[in-house]
Design a protein around this motif. Structure first.
Motif, mmCIF file in Angstrom:
data_model
loop_
_atom_site.group_PDB
_atom_site.id
_atom_site.type_symbol
_atom_site.label_atom_id
_atom_site.label_comp_id
_atom_site.label_asym_id
_atom_site.label_seq_id
_atom_site.Cartn_x
_atom_site.Cartn_y
_atom_site.Cartn_z
ATOM 1 N N ASP A 63 9.430 11.358 7.089
ATOM 2 C CA ASP A 63 8.802 11.005 5.826
ATOM 3 C C ASP A 63 9.633 11.616 4.708
ATOM 4 O O ASP A 63 9.946 12.808 4.739
ATOM 5 N N LEU A 72 8.837 -2.626 2.758
ATOM 6 C CA LEU A 72 8.786 -2.443 4.197
ATOM 7 C C LEU A 72 9.952 -3.182 4.836
ATOM 8 O O LEU A 72 10.223 -4.339 4.525
ATOM 9 N N ALA A 96 13.457 1.473 6.185
ATOM 10 C CA ALA A 96 12.112 1.848 5.741
ATOM 11 C C ALA A 96 11.077 1.294 6.711
ATOM 12 O O ALA A 96 10.953 0.081 6.859
ATOM 13 N N LEU A 97 10.347 2.184 7.389
ATOM 14 C CA LEU A 97 9.304 1.773 8.324
ATOM 15 C C LEU A 97 7.956 1.608 7.637
ATOM 16 O O LEU A 97 7.012 1.082 8.229
ATOM 17 N N THR A 98 7.864 2.099 6.400
ATOM 18 C CA THR A 98 6.706 1.865 5.540
ATOM 19 C C THR A 98 7.246 1.526 4.160
ATOM 20 O O THR A 98 8.430 1.730 3.881
ATOM 21 N N ALA A 99 6.379 1.026 3.301
ATOM 22 C CA ALA A 99 6.782 0.683 1.938
ATOM 23 C C ALA A 99 6.435 1.821 0.983
ATOM 24 O O ALA A 99 5.569 2.650 1.263
ATOM 25 N N ALA A 100 7.141 1.847 -0.137
ATOM 26 C CA ALA A 100 6.826 2.759 -1.245
ATOM 27 C C ALA A 100 6.659 1.891 -2.483
ATOM 28 O O ALA A 100 7.580 1.163 -2.857
ATOM 29 N N ASP A 105 6.495 8.093 -4.119
ATOM 30 C CA ASP A 105 5.646 7.801 -2.965
ATOM 31 C C ASP A 105 6.339 8.271 -1.687
ATOM 32 O O ASP A 105 7.555 8.376 -1.635
ATOM 33 N N VAL A 107 7.673 7.596 1.970
ATOM 34 C CA VAL A 107 8.155 6.458 2.764
ATOM 35 C C VAL A 107 8.711 7.002 4.079
ATOM 36 O O VAL A 107 9.364 8.040 4.111
ATOM 37 N N LYS A 108 8.404 6.315 5.169
ATOM 38 C CA LYS A 108 8.861 6.720 6.498
ATOM 39 C C LYS A 108 10.215 6.060 6.753
ATOM 40 O O LYS A 108 10.326 4.834 6.720
#
Length: 112
Positions: A63, A72, A96-100, A105, A107-108
């Protein structure tokens, strides 16, 4: 900004630093915090100063604080502060495994 939540590393190396590095930032093979578009060997585990050693995750899911909005699945590069941003003309340093939605924010990021 929420606290950093997770950190899963499959490979970590120790590197002597040539410049100060903040935790959870991209780090160059030269041992300095990555700048805008720089190639990164991995992500720092903690804050450390030049001349000291720091653990660098080179294969991991970490993270990070986003340097800008990131979609994403976007490929990411380093901004001037070693934070992930959507890849432009710089070197691809992860996925990016998640979005910001915004800068700041969490982000993973997958690095390998």
């Amino acid at each position: 900004m929420a606290p950093l939540q997770s950190h899963i590393s499959a490979m970590t190396i120790t590197m002597a630093l040539t410049g100060d590095v903040q935790a959870n930032r991209f780090v160059t093979v030269a041992g300095a915090q990555a700048g805008a578009g720089d190639a990164a060997v991995g992500i720092s585990r903690n804050d450390e100063v030049a001349g000291r050693a720091v653990a660098i995750d080179v294969i991991a899911v970490v993270d990070m604080v986003a340097g800008a909005a990131i979609a994403l699945g976007a490929r990411v590069q380093s901004n001037a502060d070693g934070l992930p941003i959507t890849k432009g003309a710089g070197v691809d340093n992860g996925l990016a495994l998640t979005a910001a939605a915004n800068a700041g924010d969490i982000v993973k990021i997958l690095i390998k």
